[in-house]
Design an enzyme around this catalytic site. Sequence first.
Site, PDB file in Angstrom:
ATOM      1  N   GLY A  34      15.660  22.345  36.059  1.00  0.00           N
ATOM      2  CA  GLY A  34      14.328  22.688  36.254  1.00  0.00           C
ATOM      3  C   GLY A  34      13.538  22.559  36.694  1.00  0.00           C
ATOM      4  O   GLY A  34      13.548  21.028  36.677  1.00  0.00           O
ATOM      5  N   TYR A 106      18.756  34.429  32.433  1.00  0.00           N
ATOM      6  CA  TYR A 106      18.225  33.792  31.970  1.00  0.00           C
ATOM      7  C   TYR A 106      18.960  34.050  30.272  1.00  0.00           C
ATOM      8  O   TYR A 106      18.895  34.683  29.446  1.00  0.00           O
ATOM      9  CB  TYR A 106      16.846  33.740  31.825  1.00  0.00           C
ATOM     10  CG  TYR A 106      15.883  32.711  32.897  1.00  0.00           C
ATOM     11  CD1 TYR A 106      16.395  31.433  33.669  1.00  0.00           C
ATOM     12  CD2 TYR A 106      15.255  33.983  33.796  1.00  0.00           C
ATOM     13  CE1 TYR A 106      15.811  31.246  34.645  1.00  0.00           C
ATOM     14  CE2 TYR A 106      15.013  32.850  35.078  1.00  0.00           C
ATOM     15  CZ  TYR A 106      15.655  31.722  35.759  1.00  0.00           C
ATOM     16  OH  TYR A 106      14.566  31.427  36.910  1.00  0.00           O
ATOM     17  N   ASP A 107      19.059  33.122  29.981  1.00  0.00           N
ATOM     18  CA  ASP A 107      19.536  32.705  28.583  1.00  0.00           C
ATOM     19  C   ASP A 107      18.351  31.402  27.813  1.00  0.00           C
ATOM     20  O   ASP A 107      18.887  30.298  27.252  1.00  0.00           O
ATOM     21  CB  ASP A 107      21.075  32.490  28.221  1.00  0.00           C
ATOM     22  CG  ASP A 107      20.903  32.163  26.863  1.00  0.00           C
ATOM     23  OD1 ASP A 107      20.048  33.387  25.835  1.00  0.00           O
ATOM     24  OD2 ASP A 107      22.302  32.038  26.002  1.00  0.00           O
ATOM     25  N   ARG A 230       4.046  28.163  52.315  1.00  0.00           N
ATOM     26  CA  ARG A 230       4.181  29.604  52.829  1.00  0.00           C
ATOM     27  C   ARG A 230       5.412  29.863  53.663  1.00  0.00           C
ATOM     28  O   ARG A 230       5.746  30.702  54.426  1.00  0.00           O
ATOM     29  CB  ARG A 230       3.389  29.811  54.214  1.00  0.00           C
ATOM     30  CG  ARG A 230       2.067  28.769  54.147  1.00  0.00           C
ATOM     31  CD  ARG A 230       0.785  29.391  54.895  1.00  0.00           C
ATOM     32  NE  ARG A 230       0.223  30.554  55.531  1.00  0.00           N
ATOM     33  CZ  ARG A 230       0.232  31.213  56.657  1.00  0.00           C
ATOM     34  NH1 ARG A 230       0.515  29.677  57.479  1.00  0.00           N
ATOM     35  NH2 ARG A 230       0.710  32.242  56.421  1.00  0.00           N
ATOM     36  N   GLY A 231       6.657  29.432  52.721  1.00  0.00           N
ATOM     37  CA  GLY A 231       7.931  29.850  53.175  1.00  0.00           C
ATOM     38  C   GLY A 231       8.320  29.349  54.464  1.00  0.00           C
ATOM     39  O   GLY A 231       7.920  28.720  54.922  1.00  0.00           O
ATOM     40  N   THR A 259      14.394  24.068  46.375  1.00  0.00           N
ATOM     41  CA  THR A 259      13.644  24.157  47.272  1.00  0.00           C
ATOM     42  C   THR A 259      11.942  23.475  47.191  1.00  0.00           C
ATOM     43  O   THR A 259      11.812  22.781  47.776  1.00  0.00           O
ATOM     44  CB  THR A 259      13.918  24.727  48.374  1.00  0.00           C
ATOM     45  OG1 THR A 259      15.414  25.371  49.036  1.00  0.00           O
ATOM     46  CG2 THR A 259      13.169  24.608  49.534  1.00  0.00           C
ATOM     47  N   ASP A 261      10.560  22.960  44.262  1.00  0.00           N
ATOM     48  CA  ASP A 261      10.113  21.937  43.304  1.00  0.00           C
ATOM     49  C   ASP A 261      10.548  19.776  44.138  1.00  0.00           C
ATOM     50  O   ASP A 261       9.911  19.309  44.257  1.00  0.00           O
ATOM     51  CB  ASP A 261      11.585  21.279  42.410  1.00  0.00           C
ATOM     52  CG  ASP A 261      11.497  22.813  41.643  1.00  0.00           C
ATOM     53  OD1 ASP A 261      10.209  23.464  41.367  1.00  0.00           O
ATOM     54  OD2 ASP A 261      12.277  23.192  40.756  1.00  0.00           O
TER      55      ASP A 261
END
Length: 319
Positions: A34, A106-107, A230-231, A259, A261
Site C-alpha cells: 500500500g 484490484y479487489d 521523471r522516470g 519504486t 513509494d
Amino acid sequence: MTDVVTFGETMLRLSPPRGDRLETTRDLDVQTGGAESNVAVAAARLGCEATWLSKLPDSALGRRIVSELRSHGVRTDVAWDDSAAARLGTYYLEQGGEPRGTDVIYDRAGASVTTATPEELPVGGLEDAEIFYTSGITPALSATLAETTAALLEGARGTGVTTAFDLNYRSKLWTPEEAKRGYESLFPHVDVLVAAERDVATCLDRDGDPVEVANGLRRDFDFETVVLTRGEQGSLAVHDGEVFEQDVYDAETLDPIGTGDAFVGGFLAKRIGGGDVGDALAYGAATASLKRTLGGDLAVVTPEEVESVIDENAGGISR
C-alpha cells in the site's frame, strides 16, 4: 515525537510466479502493499520513527498487515472494524515479459478503510509528528475517505506539522477530471507536493519544461516544495527559490512495484534527518534503485546500502 505519520490503505498482494497466468497458476505469493505503508516502511528502515494510520478488519488478515509492518519497525495506529461487512482489500499482480507486460487486478471495493472517519482513527500521535504524508490514492477510494483525508491534512497543518502529498494517480480509481478536482481541493493543506511528471500532465494539464512546471505549481498553490519524478530522466525539486536535479541510479529491475513509494520514503527520511532538498533527492533516488532489486512492494533496505549507492555514483546532483 514521531518523525512521520502516513495514512492510507494497505492490501494483500497475491502474485503467481513470474510468467504464470492467474487463470492457470497453482501458487500465489502473498505480500503486503500500500502506498502509504510502503513509505512508512522505507522511512523506518532508514532510521525514522514512522507510524502508519489506517482502519483494518478485526481478522486474521488485518492482523497479518499489522504484524508485517511492525516487523519493519513501523508503529501501527489502527481503528479495528469488527462489523459483519469488515474486509481487507487485495490485489493480484501478474508479471509477464513484453509484449504482455504486467497486469494488476484490484479487489478492494468495500474494504474497511473506505469507511474510516477522523473520529474513529487513533490520531493522537499526529499532532506531534514532524511530517504527515498521504497520497492521491486514498481520497479516490471513497467519498468518506476524501473527507477524512482533507480533515487530517488540514488538522495536521493547523498544528504545525509539515504535510506531504503524492498525486499517485490511478486510472482504475478515477478519471483525470475527477482527480484534478480532488487534488486541488487538498492543495491548500499541503506543504510538500510529490508528483510524477506524467500525472501532472494527465490530471493538472501542465506540461512543458519541468522546471517551469514545478515552479508554476509552487507559485499557484503556495507549496513549500515541489518534487517532480521523471522516470528514466530522474527527478527535480524546487524549494526556496532553488532548483535541484537528480539522475536515476541504475538498477537491475526484479520488481518495479513500490519504486515511487521507496523514493518518497527515502526523500522524507533524509529531510527529517536534516538533509537539504538536493541530498534528499539523492537519498530518494538511491532508495528507489535498491527497491527495484527486491521482490514485493517494500523497500527492505538499510541506510548503509543507500549511502553506498550514492557514494558509488557521486556527482549525480546538480544545482
